[in-house]
Design an enzyme around this catalytic site. Structure first.
Site, PDB file in Angstrom:
ATOM      1  N   HIS A 176       0.733  -1.176  -0.069  1.00 59.12           N
ATOM      2  CA  HIS A 176       0.095   0.051   0.046  1.00 59.12           C
ATOM      3  C   HIS A 176       0.948   1.237  -0.054  1.00 59.12           C
ATOM      4  O   HIS A 176       1.977   1.260   0.392  1.00 59.12           O
ATOM      5  CB  HIS A 176      -0.700   0.124   1.302  1.00 59.12           C
ATOM      6  CG  HIS A 176      -1.582  -1.127   1.485  1.00 59.12           C
ATOM      7  ND1 HIS A 176      -3.025  -0.990   1.466  1.00 59.12           N
ATOM      8  CD2 HIS A 176      -1.289  -2.335   2.158  1.00 59.12           C
ATOM      9  CE1 HIS A 176      -3.439  -2.233   1.611  1.00 59.12           C
ATOM     10  NE2 HIS A 176      -2.525  -3.161   2.138  1.00 59.12           N
TER      11      HIS A 176
ATOM     12  N   THR B 118       0.487   5.325   1.694  1.00 55.66           N
ATOM     13  CA  THR B 118      -0.517   5.723   2.830  1.00 55.66           C
ATOM     14  C   THR B 118      -1.244   7.140   2.302  1.00 55.66           C
ATOM     15  O   THR B 118      -2.184   7.441   3.001  1.00 55.66           O
ATOM     16  CB  THR B 118       0.262   6.125   4.012  1.00 55.66           C
ATOM     17  OG1 THR B 118       1.138   7.218   3.405  1.00 55.66           O
ATOM     18  CG2 THR B 118       1.162   5.050   4.814  1.00 55.66           C
TER      19      THR B 118
ATOM     20  N   GLU C 255       2.402  -0.855   4.534  1.00 56.10           N
ATOM     21  CA  GLU C 255       2.209   0.555   4.273  1.00 56.10           C
ATOM     22  C   GLU C 255       3.363   1.472   4.021  1.00 56.10           C
ATOM     23  O   GLU C 255       4.339   1.435   4.683  1.00 56.10           O
ATOM     24  CB  GLU C 255       1.152   1.302   5.182  1.00 56.10           C
ATOM     25  CG  GLU C 255      -0.279   0.854   5.402  1.00 56.10           C
ATOM     26  CD  GLU C 255      -0.977   1.531   4.500  1.00 56.10           C
ATOM     27  OE1 GLU C 255      -0.525   2.082   3.507  1.00 56.10           O
ATOM     28  OE2 GLU C 255      -2.322   1.285   4.294  1.00 56.10           O
TER      29      GLU C 255
ATOM     30  N   ASP D 215      -3.728   2.155  -4.791  1.00 50.75           N
ATOM     31  CA  ASP D 215      -2.331   1.764  -4.210  1.00 50.75           C
ATOM     32  C   ASP D 215      -1.946   0.568  -4.477  1.00 50.75           C
ATOM     33  O   ASP D 215      -2.843  -0.387  -4.327  1.00 50.75           O
ATOM     34  CB  ASP D 215      -2.229   2.537  -2.837  1.00 50.75           C
ATOM     35  CG  ASP D 215      -3.263   1.556  -1.634  1.00 50.75           C
ATOM     36  OD1 ASP D 215      -4.385   1.446  -2.237  1.00 50.75           O
ATOM     37  OD2 ASP D 215      -2.917   1.358  -0.509  1.00 50.75           O
TER      38      ASP D 215
HETATM   39 ZN   LIG Z   1      -4.177   0.575   0.564  1.00 50.62          ZN
END
Ligand SMILES: [Zn+2]
Length: 279
Positions: A57, A59, A124, A181
């Protein structure tokens, strides 16, 4: 004699509550004392790990906000990777134990499984995502430091849990259309070269591309192939909104230069090569 009998009855009547209390205390004491032991000398042969997938991911926030929101609100991830070194030890953050479920995936599916929070580790990465400018969408790049960190961290996780290359995915892969993302600048190819995740063989894709150029596009076959690779979609034979979103997610991962969601022979060739390589 009668006096003696009365005396005995009265005395017994008086001490009865005390006898009851003592008995109760003794009973409680016995319950409190009970304990058990665990024999760990017979570990079962048959079991596996909760962790099957690794999800990447960004953020879409700066570092301070990322750390605050991922620790104080209704979302979380196992790891948080800052943009620049915070100390000499190249610190990154473990926010949720790998044994527990972090809340990073939301509504999601991959390779026939849904709710990927149950079965994944989430990383993340601090990155602002994108901003829409008059000339088009502008994506923020990941820093060389972050790429180095992700390689080290991901390799460690993959080796420990034996995660299959096709089970290392972006949030956009497991939630097409809903999530963008880690975005089109995420260095999937670079990670592949470091032994992380899946990528195609360029020469073979060129061959397949040439072959496919003379064939008519079969949407049903394309849907079947996308599903086989891991994407959740219906095999309807119709180029519907969901199919376009899935194609776009695939392109963002493997052919980011054009991720319009329109099916094309190059994307198809890449998908075919990935299937022959990994399945
Ligand atoms: Zn995400």
């Amino acid at each position: 004699m009668r006096f003696y009998k009365d005396f005995l009855e009265k005395s017994l009547f008086r001490i009865f509550p005390f006898i009851l209390l003592i008995s109760l205390f003794t009973a409680c004491g016995t319950a409190r004392k009970f304990s058990f032991s665990i024999d760990k000398n017979y570990p079962a042969k048959s079991f596996n790990s909760r962790v099957r997938f690794l999800v990447m991911h960004y953020t879409a926030l700066d570092f301070e906000s990322s750390l605050r929101i991922l620790t104080q609100q209704g979302v979380s991830a196992h790891y948080l990777v800052p943009q620049t070194p915070l100390d000499k030890k190249n610190k990154l953050f473990l926010l949720v134990s790998e044994h527990d479920r972090a809340w990073h995936a939301g509504v999601s599916s991959w390779q026939g499984r849904s709710n990927l929070n149950d079965t994944s580790i989430g990383i993340e990465i601090v990155n602002l995502g994108y901003k829409d400018e008059p000339q088009g969408r502008l994506w923020f790049p990941f820093t060389p430091y972050q790429i180095q960190m992700i390689k080290k961290l991901a390799k460690d996780i993959i080796d420990r849990y034996k995660i299959h290359p096709t089970a290392i995915v972006g949030h956009s892969d497991i939630a097409p259309g809903r999530k963008q993302d880690p975005g089109i600048l995420f260095p999937w190819k670079q990670l592949y070269q470091a032994g992380i995740g899946a990528w195609y063989d360029e020469d073979r894709v060129k061959e397949l591309h040439t072959q496919l150029q003379n064939q008519e596009l079969n949407i049903l076959k394309l849907q079947q192939d996308l599903k086989k690779y891991g994407y959740a979609l219906e095999e309807s034979g119709i180029l519907d909104e969901r199919t376009e979103k899935v194609i776009q997610a695939f392109q963002m991962h493997f052919r980011p230069s054009d991720h319009s969601g329109v099916p094309d022979t190059e994307s198809l060739a890449i998908l075919k090569n990935l299937l022959e390589k990994y399945f």
